[in-house]
Design an enzyme around this catalytic site. Structure first.
Site, mmCIF file in Angstrom:
data_model
loop_
_atom_site.group_PDB
_atom_site.id
_atom_site.type_symbol
_atom_site.label_atom_id
_atom_site.label_comp_id
_atom_site.label_asym_id
_atom_site.label_seq_id
_atom_site.Cartn_x
_atom_site.Cartn_y
_atom_site.Cartn_z
ATOM 1 N N SER A 96 0.846 -1.191 0.000
ATOM 2 C CA SER A 96 0.000 0.000 0.000
ATOM 3 C C SER A 96 0.879 1.237 0.000
ATOM 4 O O SER A 96 2.054 1.183 0.362
ATOM 5 C CB SER A 96 -0.897 0.023 1.237
ATOM 6 O OG SER A 96 -0.130 0.324 2.400
ATOM 7 N N ASP A 97 0.315 2.377 -0.415
ATOM 8 C CA ASP A 97 1.012 3.627 -0.182
ATOM 9 C C ASP A 97 0.813 4.001 1.289
ATOM 10 O O ASP A 97 0.067 3.351 2.017
ATOM 11 C CB ASP A 97 0.509 4.726 -1.116
ATOM 12 C CG ASP A 97 1.583 5.784 -1.388
ATOM 13 O OD1 ASP A 97 2.477 5.956 -0.545
ATOM 14 O OD2 ASP A 97 1.525 6.435 -2.448
ATOM 15 N N TRP A 98 1.456 5.054 1.706
ATOM 16 C CA TRP A 98 1.522 5.446 3.109
ATOM 17 C C TRP A 98 0.125 5.527 3.741
ATOM 18 O O TRP A 98 -0.656 6.416 3.433
ATOM 19 C CB TRP A 98 2.234 6.790 3.210
ATOM 20 C CG TRP A 98 2.558 7.231 4.591
ATOM 21 C CD1 TRP A 98 1.715 7.845 5.464
ATOM 22 C CD2 TRP A 98 3.811 7.103 5.264
ATOM 23 N NE1 TRP A 98 2.363 8.110 6.645
ATOM 24 C CE2 TRP A 98 3.658 7.670 6.550
ATOM 25 C CE3 TRP A 98 5.053 6.571 4.913
ATOM 26 C CZ2 TRP A 98 4.701 7.726 7.470
ATOM 27 C CZ3 TRP A 98 6.079 6.626 5.826
ATOM 28 C CH2 TRP A 98 5.905 7.190 7.092
ATOM 29 N N GLU A 99 -0.194 4.566 4.603
ATOM 30 C CA GLU A 99 -1.454 4.522 5.350
ATOM 31 C C GLU A 99 -2.696 4.516 4.456
ATOM 32 O O GLU A 99 -3.792 4.841 4.916
ATOM 33 C CB GLU A 99 -1.528 5.685 6.352
ATOM 34 C CG GLU A 99 -0.457 5.601 7.426
ATOM 35 C CD GLU A 99 -0.595 6.671 8.499
ATOM 36 O OE1 GLU A 99 -1.348 7.642 8.286
ATOM 37 O OE2 GLU A 99 0.055 6.533 9.555
#
Length: 747
Positions: A283-286
């Site tokens: 995933s991208d950040w969060e």
């Protein structure tokens, strides 16, 4: 009998070859299965976790963090930029964790680690895959010395809106060009062997539609039809899979109502089943947790359920998987087979990287800022720079010319590195002023503005005085690095601060102005275009931008870049792209009436009804593929091998290019095709090929392209891939709005 014997031998040989080819894969999968059989559920969940902090880990390693590694509860780290910490964490993982599974250390190494190359949009302007490959190879060699074996690059988002801050990282607006660059980036980062200590596994991002954010506002919604998805946005990612990219990253945005980190169709149906991808997706950040504010998940547990079922392997920084996977398994909302499959993808990549045999970094820090790296960075800056205007051939300048160097970016080492250059060191950056100081150039430097957004006019008088004493003004301006990149979108993309005002004042001196722009996006120049004699776009050129600019300004080198995006006149035209549809009411150029020319009291329909803007018309400032040089070229004799194309055949397209100028130079011959009538409407032009050619004065060369049926196929909104019989237009020329034209038909 002899023929039967020969056939049997061929079959046996093929089977043996096939067995040899499959053996490494079978061995690899056996190792993956063996590891999985030994792992507890907690260890498996641990592999799904990517831990770290923004930009860099600060402070000391906590005992709890080390214990989590010891217990096998972390699969990878990002932004551990302290080699002692890298070494210690890896030692704990491979010597003290239950199954000795090594960690992967990751970082955003986008366009260089220490030696910074031009921003990716700049490198796309080179139209040269070797530039992209060199940049990522250098980045991998330098970054791997610090234990970084995984980069969050290349960014492959097609971008059609220059307001978007992350266009700086984009390969541009065209899927054909982007797909070629995609392969080169992956090859450069990963090298010839994934288990080489200088190999850095690539991460194709952001999957998908991130660059289609409405209004060019970062993280915004994307609405993309199936035809657009397959024909425009997916090709660079398919190219990354074909090149062997080991990881993918999901986008922050939603597409058609579904956030990418929870989109099973994207992550499983298209990426794995359609493209055959067998690495892992992070995933991208969060972005898993962000499905809650998206309105797609009720809480963190629901977000974990959605992402795990979609096929997301690893969660970056947020802890939905860590906290809720076991509970979801107990409730039957996911299965252990699903968990095993997700973990297997991660283990497979770690095994391919050779981390089990060689887990520790190999220190090659003596390669940082190596002469060869700096030379490649300089060449990349030259090949990426686009000459947009050169009135009366003012460029190149004579080195005896008395020059006033003015502008806020002439001597800003950190700013010229551009966005996503965390580890670049301004102390090693060579600015234009540094380059002029090392040369015999006759110049006087007065900044005029302290930084790009500076609105103070207090130093205007000094700049004007210097200009009056000069023969030529070299104005070096644009945007500071902070004005582009993630979350740095702009609604107005003029030169910021008082730069336009200063240029206007300098123009009053009567001295010609050469404008050098450093920026992370196209800059609208309509307010000052008539005040400058030349415009050289260098993007944010990186560590060696200064020497590159020096050499181009004085003709030691020629700027050879071509625009990878359409350059707007004003932001109000955006999104703007060359491969648009014709509409039912295309512009009739000879009938267009600009707003200031409309008679007072004109009848409502007296102007005609076509697709344009009353104030700025229908053309961009500069079209996709555009770029000047220090010589001129002529295209002639466009010849097709046939006026028809049949199935399983190729059509040859030939054109003659002549250097009609007085010095050696390079051009990029560009091949465009239009499907005149399709089962869905088709773009007015599509890039299908390009070749760089370097010619001496009066030299000619025949350039040859080939077209096959596959080059003409496209997807419709029912995901049907094919092409109908009919007529096609073909052009070869210097950019997307010109070229010699011919026709052929598919029968």
């Amino acid at each position: 009998m002899k023929n039967i014997y020969t056939l049997v031998c061929i079959l046996i040989f093929a089977l043996v070859a096939c067995e040899k080819e499959q053996k490494p894969t079978n061995e690899l999968e056996a190792k993956v299965s063996n590891l999985l059989s030994k792992m507890t559920l907690d260890e498996k969940i641990g592999q799904l976790n990517l831990r770290g902090t923004s930009s860099r880990v600060k402070g000391k390693l906590s005992d709890s963090l080390k214990q989590a590694v010891r217990d096998g509860k972390i699969g990878a780290f990002l932004n551990v930029n302290n080699t002692e910490y890298v070494d210690e964490l890896q030692r704990i993982a491979v010597e003290e964790s239950p199954n000795n599974i090594p960690l992967i250390f990751a970082r955003d190494v986008i366009h260089g680690y220490k030696t910074i190359f031009p921003i990716p949009l700049g490198m796309a302007a080179s139209w040269d895959a070797k530039v992209a490959e060199n940049s990522s190879r250098v980045a991998a060699v330098e970054g791997a010395s610090f234990g970084i074996r995984w980069t969050f690059a290349p960014m492959l988002d097609i971008a059609r809106d220059s307001r978007w801050g992350r266009i700086a990282e984009s390969p541009g607006e065209d899927p054909f060009l982007a797909a070629n660059l995609s392969k080169a980036y992956v090859k450069g980062f990963q090298g010839d062997s994934l288990n080489d200590p200088t190999s850095m596994i690539a991460c194709a991002k952001h999957f998908i539609g991130y660059g289609a954010a409405i209004g060019g506002r970062d993280y915004n919604t994307a609405v993309i039809s199936d035809a657009q998805l397959h024909n425009i946005y997916l090709p660079p990612f398919k190219s990354a899979v074909d090149a062997g990219s080991q990881t993918f990253m999901t986008a922050f945005n939603e597409m058609n109502g579904i956030p990418a980190s929870g989109d099973r169709r994207l992550l499983t149906n298209i990426l794995r089943e359609g493209f055959g991808f067998d690495g892992f997706v992070v995933s991208d950040w969060e972005s898993t947790e962000e499905m809650i504010p998206h309105g797609f998940a009720t809480d963190l547990k629901h977000a974990a359920e959605i992402s795990l079922n979609a096929g997301l392997n690893m969660e970056m920084t947020s802890k939905a998987f860590e906290i809720h996977t076991k509970e979801l398994l107990e409730e039957g909302k996911i299965t252990e087979d699903q968990i095993n499959s997700l973990v297997a993808d991660i283990l497979r990549v770690k095994l391919r990287m050779g981390l089990f045999e060689k887990p520790y970094r190999v220190d090659k820090s003596d390669n940082l800022y190596a002469d060869a790296h700096l030379q490649m960075a300089k060449e990349a800056a030259i090949k990426s720079s686009v000459l947009l205007k050169n009135e009366n051939n003012i460029l190149p300048l004579n080195n005896k010319t008395n020059i006033a160097v003015i502008g806020p970016l002439a001597d800003k080492p950190r700013e010229q590195l551009g966005t996503w250059s965390f580890d670049g060191d301004g102390k090693f950056t060579k600015t234009p002023i540094n380059a002029f100081q090392s040369s015999t150039v006759n110049y006087n430097f007065v900044e005029g503005l302290a930084y790009s957004r500076d609105k103070s006019t207090k130093d205007f008088s000094k700049a004007i005085a210097a200009a009056k004493q000069s023969d030529v003004i070299l104005f070096i301006g644009g945007e500071e690095a902070i004005l582009s990149g993630e979350a740095h979108s702009r609604s107005n993309i003029n030169l910021p601060g008082a730069q336009e005002q200063l240029i206007k004042e300098l123009a009053k001196t009567g001295k010609p102005i050469v404008l050098v722009i450093m920026a992370g996006r196209p800059i609208t120049v309509g307010n000052i275009i008539d005040d400058v004699a030349a415009i050289l776009m260098t993007w944010h050129p990186g560590t060696m931008g200064g020497p590159a600019i020096h050499d181009m300004v004085f003709g030691i080198a020629e700027p050879s870049g071509r625009l990878p995006v359409t350059w707007p006149k004003v932001a109000g035209q955006l999104p703007l792209f060359y491969n648009h549809k014709n509409t039912g009411r295309p512009v009739i150029p000879e009938e267009f009436v600009q707003m200031d020319s409309i008679p007072i009291g004109a009848w409502q329909s007296s102007l005609g009804n076509t697709s344009h803007y009353l104030d700025i018309g229908y053309l961009p400032q500069y079209p996709f593929g555009y770029g000047l040089g220090y010589t001129t070229f002529e295209y002639s004799d466009l010849v097709l091998s046939s006026d028809t194309l049949s199935k399983n055949e190729e059509l040859t397209v030939k054109v003659t290019v002549k250097n009609t100028g007085k010095r050696e130079g390079s051009d990029v011959a560009q091949l465009y095709v239009q499907d005149v009538v399709g089962r869905i409407t088709r773009p007015v032009r599509e890039l299908k090929g390009y070749k760089s050619v370097t010619l001496k004065p009066n030299e000619t060369k025949e350039i040859t392209f080939t077209l096959s049926l596959d080059d003409l196929k496209y997807y419709d909104n029912q995901s049907v891939y094919g092409v109908e019989k009919g007529t096609f237009n073909v052009w070869v020329g210097q950019h997307s709005a010109t070229g010699k034209m011919a026709k052929f038909s598919y029968e």
